[in-house]
Scaffold this motif. Structure first.
Motif, mmCIF file in Angstrom:
data_model
loop_
_atom_site.group_PDB
_atom_site.id
_atom_site.type_symbol
_atom_site.label_atom_id
_atom_site.label_comp_id
_atom_site.label_asym_id
_atom_site.label_seq_id
_atom_site.Cartn_x
_atom_site.Cartn_y
_atom_site.Cartn_z
ATOM 1 N N ARG A 364 0.826 -1.212 0.000
ATOM 2 C CA ARG A 364 0.000 0.000 0.000
ATOM 3 C C ARG A 364 0.860 1.263 0.000
ATOM 4 O O ARG A 364 0.367 2.359 0.233
ATOM 5 N N THR A 365 2.154 1.096 -0.287
ATOM 6 C CA THR A 365 3.093 2.216 -0.249
ATOM 7 C C THR A 365 3.809 2.331 -1.583
ATOM 8 O O THR A 365 4.340 1.342 -2.091
ATOM 9 N N ILE A 366 3.809 3.519 -2.149
ATOM 10 C CA ILE A 366 4.481 3.802 -3.416
ATOM 11 C C ILE A 366 5.580 4.825 -3.146
ATOM 12 O O ILE A 366 5.369 5.789 -2.405
ATOM 13 N N ALA A 367 6.740 4.633 -3.742
ATOM 14 C CA ALA A 367 7.823 5.602 -3.581
ATOM 15 C C ALA A 367 8.638 5.674 -4.856
ATOM 16 O O ALA A 367 8.895 4.655 -5.506
ATOM 17 N N CYS A 368 9.040 6.868 -5.220
ATOM 18 C CA CYS A 368 9.897 7.051 -6.384
ATOM 19 C C CYS A 368 11.323 6.604 -6.052
ATOM 20 O O CYS A 368 11.617 6.163 -4.936
ATOM 21 N N THR A 381 13.416 8.735 -0.701
ATOM 22 C CA THR A 381 12.032 8.279 -0.537
ATOM 23 C C THR A 381 11.923 6.774 -0.331
ATOM 24 O O THR A 381 11.020 6.310 0.385
ATOM 25 N N LYS A 382 12.779 5.986 -0.969
ATOM 26 C CA LYS A 382 12.705 4.537 -0.786
ATOM 27 C C LYS A 382 12.974 4.171 0.681
ATOM 28 O O LYS A 382 12.215 3.408 1.285
ATOM 29 N N ALA A 383 14.049 4.699 1.241
ATOM 30 C CA ALA A 383 14.373 4.408 2.639
ATOM 31 C C ALA A 383 13.288 4.950 3.569
ATOM 32 O O ALA A 383 12.896 4.287 4.545
ATOM 33 N N ASP A 384 12.792 6.135 3.276
ATOM 34 C CA ASP A 384 11.754 6.724 4.130
ATOM 35 C C ASP A 384 10.459 5.919 4.049
ATOM 36 O O ASP A 384 9.741 5.770 5.050
ATOM 37 N N HIS A 399 1.762 7.633 -0.930
ATOM 38 C CA HIS A 399 2.710 7.829 -2.025
ATOM 39 C C HIS A 399 3.757 8.835 -1.581
ATOM 40 O O HIS A 399 3.418 9.946 -1.161
ATOM 41 N N LEU A 400 5.022 8.456 -1.646
ATOM 42 C CA LEU A 400 6.133 9.359 -1.321
ATOM 43 C C LEU A 400 6.798 9.780 -2.619
ATOM 44 O O LEU A 400 7.249 8.936 -3.401
ATOM 45 N N SER A 401 6.847 11.091 -2.854
ATOM 46 C CA SER A 401 7.430 11.626 -4.079
ATOM 47 C C SER A 401 8.564 12.577 -3.728
ATOM 48 O O SER A 401 8.391 13.493 -2.923
#
Length: 462
Positions: A364-368, A381-384, A399-401
């Motif tokens: 349920r988590t998307i990250a660039c 963003t991946k680590a966060d 979603h983390l952008s």
């Protein structure tokens, strides 16, 4: 049909304007973590042999890191300097290049970038679909690659053909979309411009007219587009949908419908595509009365290594039809799995470290890519995302952008964290009345504060 009308800009001018940093099979783009190669998979279909070719190239010419994208493509990250041509050659030899026999590097690059055709990952598999859109894919891609004028289209120009499958990406905007609908005993296609099926249709056509409509719309777009107008939304904003459809009519030998009044109960504008259950993108699901079906999985934050892709190819060969379906939710399906093998395949995917349950926080988590791989990102963003995911409320998607470009998500997520600085984010909540990511909730939050703010606003689980 008339192909002699004078375009707003010449094909050469538009082709020059379309050049960008968009990666491709030939255009390996420099990134902070090495070269980036994007392998386009029209319809998302990847054979086991092609998967192994990608894995081998990723190990040989790059650092072995792979990504699945929200357009159902595969990316190789960390391409080593000086290995770009060898990587491209290996991928073409593995059957991953355009199928039209182009010879020159420039033509190969253009043909590769014109393969932005999205289908449902269940296209040709779902027995309850209204239309098998896989029968349209190859002719459409051939048309895009073989008509010289279409080389002026942007590498981002995208098409969606929806067959009414039980699993489909309905909130992903496209320059042109078509969706199967049943009218009496006939299957027709509703269509729209610069949006998605959720937005409502512009009109509908017979199934036999799909390719001709797309050709006419593409020529009309090129007729009207200025050099800096690379997407359908740009031309619609400048000229209006009616002018675009009028221009398309000059390139068609059948009547292209225009939008009907909303008061008309039979108007395409009132058509709505039936909803889908996106939890079915993950897990084991039967499609047929005998219990045969597919198994879906998603690598954490869309990342996997070459060994995992090899393992997916093995599963597809041992338990499926030797193909994978890459999905627009940055996952993969193993199709044509017999009932008795569904649970063993599910267990094997879980053992590979992939999410197989939509309740998994990482599903349920998307990250660039984040600052580790992209110079434009203001945060890792991946680590966060790995830190944030365990603290998300049940059923909530985030979603983390790293910047405003929103590379990882084509749709608007319920909650978006836009990086402001390392480990600090502005929080947005989806709101139909607000543009962009939605309504700004708070600025410069730590991950802990963002998790708390999301929990306060999250809807109750259903």
């Amino acid at each position: 049909m008339n192909y002699d009308s004078q375009p707003a800009s010449s094909p050469a001018t538009l082709a020059e304007a379309r050049r960008s940093a968009c990666p491709g099979l030939v255009r390996v783009v420099a990134a902070r973590d090495g070269g980036l190669c994007r392998i386009r998979l029209p319809g998302g279909v990847l054979s086991a042999a092609q998967a192994r070719a990608i894995a081998h190239a990723a190990r040989t010419d790059a650092d072995g890191t792979l990504e699945l994208t929200n357009r159902a493509n595969v990316q190789i990250r960390g391409v080593r300097a000086g290995q770009e041509a060898a990587l491209t050659a290996a991928l073409i030899a593995g059957g991953l290049g355009p199928a039209n026999g182009v010879q020159t590097p420039a033509n190969l690059c253009a043909a590769d970038e014109l393969r932005n055709l999205m289908l449902s990952p269940l296209a040709g598999l779902d027995p309850h679909a209204l239309f098998d859109t896989t029968t349209l894919a190859a002719p459409l891609v051939a048309m895009l690659q073989n008509e010289p004028r279409f080389a002026a289209l942007s590498p981002k120009f995208a098409l969606l053909i929806d067959g009414g499958e039980s699993l489909a990406a309905l909130d992903h905007p496209h320059d042109i979309w078509l969706a199967a609908t049943r009218e009496g005993d006939a299957t027709r296609f509703a269509f729209g411009l610069a949006g998605c099926p959720d937005d409502g249709a512009t009109g509908s056509i017979a199934a036999t007219q799909v390719q001709a409509l797309i050709r006419a719309l593409l020529h009309a777009f090129l007729d009207l587009a200025a050099p800096d107008q690379l997407r359908m939304r740009d031309v619609i904003a400048s000229h209006g949908a009616a002018a675009l459809l009028d221009a398309a009519q000059r390139h068609a030998d059948f009547a292209i419908p225009t939008p009907q009044p909303a008061a008309d109960d039979h108007a395409p504008a009132n058509w709505q595509r039936p909803r889908v259950d996106l939890t079915r993108r993950l897990g084991a699901h039967a499609l047929h009365a005998n219990g045969d079906g597919y198994v879906g999985a998603q690598p954490p934050l869309a990342r996997l290594d070459a060994a995992t892709l090899d393992a997916l190819a093995d599963l597809a060969e041992r338990h499926g039809d030797a193909t994978l379906r890459i999905t627009p939710w940055q996952g993969a399906l193993v199709p044509h799995v017999a009932r008795a093998a569904l649970m063993p395949v599910l267990d094997a995917l879980r053992a590979l470290g992939l999410s197989v349950d939509a309740a998994d926080p990482l599903a349920r988590t998307i990250a660039c890519t984040g600052s580790a791989g992209c110079a434009k990102s203001r945060a890792d963003t991946k680590a966060d995302a790995l830190r944030l995911a365990p603290h998300l409320p049940p059923h909530v998607q985030a979603h983390l952008s790293g910047c405003e470009r929103s590379c990882a998500a084509a749709h608007r997520a319920p909650f978006t964290l836009l990086a402001a600085a390392p480990a600090h984010y502005d929080l947005y909540e989806r709101d139909a009345s607000a543009a962009g990511f939605g309504r700004l909730v708070a600025r410069h939050l730590t991950l802990e504060a963002a998790a708390h703010a999301i929990a306060q606003r999250a809807p109750e689980p259903f």
